[in-house]
Scaffold this motif. Structure first.
Motif, short mmCIF file in Angstrom:
data_model
loop_
_atom_site.label_atom_id
_atom_site.label_comp_id
_atom_site.label_asym_id
_atom_site.label_seq_id
_atom_site.Cartn_x
_atom_site.Cartn_y
_atom_site.Cartn_z
N VAL A 122 0.86 -1.18 0.00
CA VAL A 122 0.00 0.00 0.00
C VAL A 122 0.89 1.23 0.00
CG1 VAL A 122 -0.15 0.06 2.53
CG2 VAL A 122 -1.92 1.18 1.17
N SER A 123 0.45 2.26 -0.70
CA SER A 123 1.22 3.51 -0.73
C SER A 123 0.25 4.68 -0.72
CB SER A 123 2.11 3.57 -1.98
OG SER A 123 2.89 4.75 -1.98
N ASN A 124 0.46 5.59 0.23
CA ASN A 124 -0.31 6.83 0.33
C ASN A 124 0.53 7.83 1.09
OD1 ASN A 124 -0.77 6.20 3.16
ND2 ASN A 124 -2.38 4.80 2.48
N ARG A 125 -0.07 8.92 1.53
CA ARG A 125 0.73 9.97 2.17
C ARG A 125 1.30 9.51 3.51
NH1 ARG A 125 -4.34 13.77 3.89
NH2 ARG A 125 -4.71 12.85 5.94
N ASP A 126 0.68 8.50 4.13
CA ASP A 126 1.17 7.99 5.41
C ASP A 126 2.21 6.89 5.23
OD1 ASP A 126 -0.45 9.71 6.86
OD2 ASP A 126 -2.11 8.28 6.95
N TYR A 127 2.13 6.16 4.13
CA TYR A 127 3.04 5.05 3.88
C TYR A 127 3.67 5.24 2.50
CZ TYR A 127 0.60 2.94 7.81
OH TYR A 127 0.07 2.71 9.05
N ARG A 128 4.89 5.75 2.51
CA ARG A 128 5.57 6.07 1.25
C ARG A 128 6.62 5.01 0.95
NH1 ARG A 128 6.12 12.69 1.89
NH2 ARG A 128 3.89 13.05 2.26
N ILE A 129 6.56 4.50 -0.25
CA ILE A 129 7.44 3.42 -0.68
C ILE A 129 8.07 3.85 -2.00
CG2 ILE A 129 7.53 1.00 -1.40
CD1 ILE A 129 5.05 0.50 0.28
N PRO A 130 9.38 3.58 -2.20
CA PRO A 130 10.00 3.90 -3.49
C PRO A 130 9.19 3.32 -4.65
CG PRO A 130 11.67 3.24 -1.92
CD PRO A 130 10.34 3.00 -1.26
N ALA A 131 9.07 4.09 -5.72
CA ALA A 131 8.20 3.70 -6.83
C ALA A 131 8.55 2.34 -7.41
CB ALA A 131 8.26 4.76 -7.92
N MET A 142 -3.74 1.89 -3.47
CA MET A 142 -3.27 3.27 -3.54
C MET A 142 -4.42 4.24 -3.74
SD MET A 142 -1.66 2.51 -7.30
CE MET A 142 -0.45 3.80 -7.28
N SER A 143 -4.09 5.52 -3.65
CA SER A 143 -5.06 6.59 -3.91
C SER A 143 -4.99 7.00 -5.37
CB SER A 143 -4.74 7.80 -3.03
OG SER A 143 -3.50 8.37 -3.42
N PRO A 144 -6.02 7.69 -5.87
CA PRO A 144 -5.94 8.21 -7.24
C PRO A 144 -4.75 9.14 -7.43
CG PRO A 144 -8.19 8.32 -6.45
CD PRO A 144 -7.35 7.94 -5.27
N TYR A 145 -4.43 9.94 -6.41
CA TYR A 145 -3.29 10.86 -6.50
C TYR A 145 -2.00 10.07 -6.72
CZ TYR A 145 0.38 14.08 -5.07
OH TYR A 145 1.51 14.83 -5.02
N LYS A 146 -1.80 9.00 -5.96
CA LYS A 146 -0.58 8.21 -6.10
C LYS A 146 -0.55 7.53 -7.47
CE LYS A 146 2.06 7.61 -3.32
NZ LYS A 146 3.37 8.21 -2.99
N PHE A 147 -1.69 7.05 -7.93
CA PHE A 147 -1.76 6.41 -9.24
C PHE A 147 -1.34 7.40 -10.33
CE2 PHE A 147 -4.11 5.14 -13.10
CZ PHE A 147 -3.69 3.83 -13.22
N LEU A 148 -1.84 8.63 -10.24
CA LEU A 148 -1.48 9.65 -11.23
C LEU A 148 -0.01 10.02 -11.13
CD1 LEU A 148 -4.63 11.95 -10.97
CD2 LEU A 148 -3.99 10.50 -12.90
N ALA A 149 0.52 10.08 -9.91
CA ALA A 149 1.93 10.44 -9.73
C ALA A 149 2.86 9.41 -10.35
CB ALA A 149 2.24 10.60 -8.24
N LEU A 150 2.43 8.15 -10.33
CA LEU A 150 3.26 7.07 -10.87
C LEU A 150 2.87 6.68 -12.29
CD1 LEU A 150 3.37 4.69 -7.75
CD2 LEU A 150 5.13 6.32 -8.47
#
Length: 397
Positions: A122-131, A142-150
Motif C-alpha cells: 500500500v502507498s499513500n501519504r502515510d506510507y511512502r514506498i519507493p516507486a 493506492m489513492s488516485p493521487y498516487k496512481f497519477l503520480a506514478l
C-alpha cells in the motif's frame, strides 16, 4: 431480478435505466464461450466464503470476458470480494480507494488472504514506498493521487492491467478520480468499478463512457431503519419535539434540555449505548465537533479496564491524540484526519474488536466496514453549512 425479490444479480435486458437505453444481457456478453467454475472455486477456497448470487454473476463476467465492469449494489452485498476476484484472476493489478482508512482496510484484507501467495503493498501519504519497489508488487493499493503520480512509470503489461476502483461514484466530486480513470482507459486497463450509491442515470452514463458491463444488485443484506429526533429552539435552549425510546428506555424525553446539537447527539448516543450495549457510530462534519461530542460522552463515563490497555498504547503527539487517550480509556474513540496513521489504525482495530462508541467525520465516510448497530448524525449539514447530499448520507449509513 426485481427489487425486493431477495436476489441480487447482473442486470438482464431489456432493463432501462435513467440514460434511456437497454442494458445487454449476460448471454450477449459471454456468447458461446464456456466458463468453468475455476475462478469462483479459487475465490471461495482462498477467501473462505461461499459466493452469493451477485458475486457469482460478477466472477463469471470477470472470467468469461475481457471488458470493463461496473458493480452497483447496496452496502454489505460483497462488492469488495468481486474486486479482489478481478485482481486474483489477472495475477497483478491496482486497487484504488479514496480514503486512507479504506486503503488500509483493503490492504489488510488482501494481505491476510493473499499475502502468502502474492506480494501486496500500500502507498499513500502515510506510507511512502519507493516507486520501483511499489510497482514490483503483485497487488498495489493506492489513492488516485498516487496512481497519477506514478502513471508514466506504469506499464500494464508488466505491473498489471486491472484497475479496481472502489467508490467509483467519487469521480463526480473528485477530479483526481476522473483523471485516473480517464488515463487508465487510454492505457488499456481493464476497469472494475464498485459503488453502493450510483443512481440509475449515473450507471447508464458511466457504463456508456467506459463501455462497461453492469452488475446490479437491489437488496441490502442489512436493513436500515431511520428515526429523526427533531429539536426546536426555546430561547438559548433546544428541546425535543417528541420522545424517543430504545429497548423501553428513554433515549430522548420531553424533559430534556440541550444547549447545543453536539450535546443532544452525545446524550442520545450514550443513552442508546447504555440501553442496548451495542456499538455506536456518531458522525459530525468537522474535527472540532467530533472532539466536542467525544469529550461530552467521555465526561459521563468512568475509565474501563476493557479499554484502558488500548488507551495506554495510543500515541500522544498532538492535542487530538491526547484527547483520544482520555476518551478511549472510557470506550469512546475519535477518528479524523488530525490523528496520525498509527492512531487511526489502532482506533479502527480497537473499535472492531471491543465495540464502544466512535465519533468520526469524513475519514470513515466511504466504504470502511465498521461494526456499528446505531449511527447518529449529529447534523444533516456539512462543514460548509450546506445540506449533506443524499449520496453521502446513504454512503455513510
Amino acid at each position: 431480478s426485481k427489487p425486493g425479490s431477495g436476489t441480487s444479480t447482473i442486470t438482464r435486458g431489456p432493463v432501462f435505466c435513467g440514460g434511456g437505453f437497454p442494458m445487454p444481457r449476460l448471454e450477449d456478453y459471454l456468447g458461446e464461450r464456456k466458463v468453468d467454475g475455476g475462478l469462483a472455486e479459487r475465490v471461495e477456497r482462498i477467501f473462505g466464503v461461499r459466493l452469493n448470487e451477485i458475486q457469482s454473476e460478477a466472477v463469471r463476467l470477470i472470467e468469461g470476458t475481457d471488458g470493463n465492469i461496473i458493480v452497483s449494489a447496496p452496502t454489505g452485498s460483497g462488492k469488495t470480494l468481486i474486486g479482489f476476484a478481478a485482481l486474483l484472476h489477472a495475477g497483478r493489478g491496482f486497487y484504488l480507494a479514496p480514503l486512507i482508512s479504506l486503503m488500509m482496510e483493503k490492504y489488510y484484507e488482501l494481505s491476510r488472504a493473499l499475502g502468502g501467495r502474492y506480494r501486496v503493498l500500500v502507498s499513500n501519504r502515510d506510507y511512502r514506498i519507493p516507486a520501483s519497489r511499489f510497482l514490483s508488487a503483485d497487488f498495489k493499493v493506492m489513492s488516485p493521487y498516487k496512481f497519477l503520480a506514478l502513471f508514466n512509470l506504469i506499464d500494464p503489461a508488466e505491473h498489471g492491467s486491472v484497475l479496481v476502483v472502489d467508490e467509483i461514484h467519487k469521480m463526480s466530486e473528485d477530479p483526481l478520480f476522473e483523471a485516473a480513470i480517464t488515463l487508465a482507459r487510454r492505457k488499456g486497463f481493464r476497469i472494475v468499478g464498485l459503488s453502493a450509491t450510483l443512481a440509475d442515470s449515473d450507471i447508464a452514463h458511466l457504463s456508456r463512457w467506459l463501455n462497461a458491463r453492469v452488475v446490479k444488485g437491489h437488496v441490502r443484506p442489512v436493513e436500515l431503519r431511520f428515526e429523526s429526533v427533531k429539536l426546536r429552539q426555546r430561547g438559548y435552549q433546544l428541546v425535543p419535539e417528541r420522545e424517543y425510546a430504545v429497548n423501553g428506555r428513554p433515549a430522548v424525553s420531553h424533559g430534556d434540555v440541550f444547549y447545543s446539537r453536539e450535546e443532544a447527539a452525545a446524550k442520545l448516543a450514550l443513552r442508546i449505548h447504555l440501553a442496548t450495549g451495542k456499538p455506536i457510530i456518531i458522525w459530525a462534519p468537522t474535527r472540532s465537533r467530533v472532539e466536542r461530542i467525544a469529550k461530552l460522552i467521555a465526561g459521563q463515563l468512568a475509565e474501563s479496564p476493557r479499554y484502558q490497555h488500548v488507551a495506554r498504547k495510543l500515541p500522544a503527539s498532538n492535542p487530538s491524540e491526547r484527547l483520544l487517550k482520555y476518551t478511549a480509556a472510557r470506550g469512546v474513540f475519535i477518528h479524523h484526519g488530525g490523528l496520525s496513521a498509527t492512531a487511526r489504525d489502532m482506533v479502527e482495530k480497537a473499535y472492531k474488536a471491543l465495540g464502544g462508541i466512535i465519533v468520526t467525520a469524513y475519514t470513515l465516510s466511504h466504504g470502511v466496514n465498521m461494526p456499528g448497530t446505531y449511527l447518529v448524525f449529529s447534523t444533516v449539514f456539512d462543514w460548509r453549512g450546506e445540506l449533506v447530499s443524499p449520496s453521502l448520507f446513504h454512503q455513510i449509513a
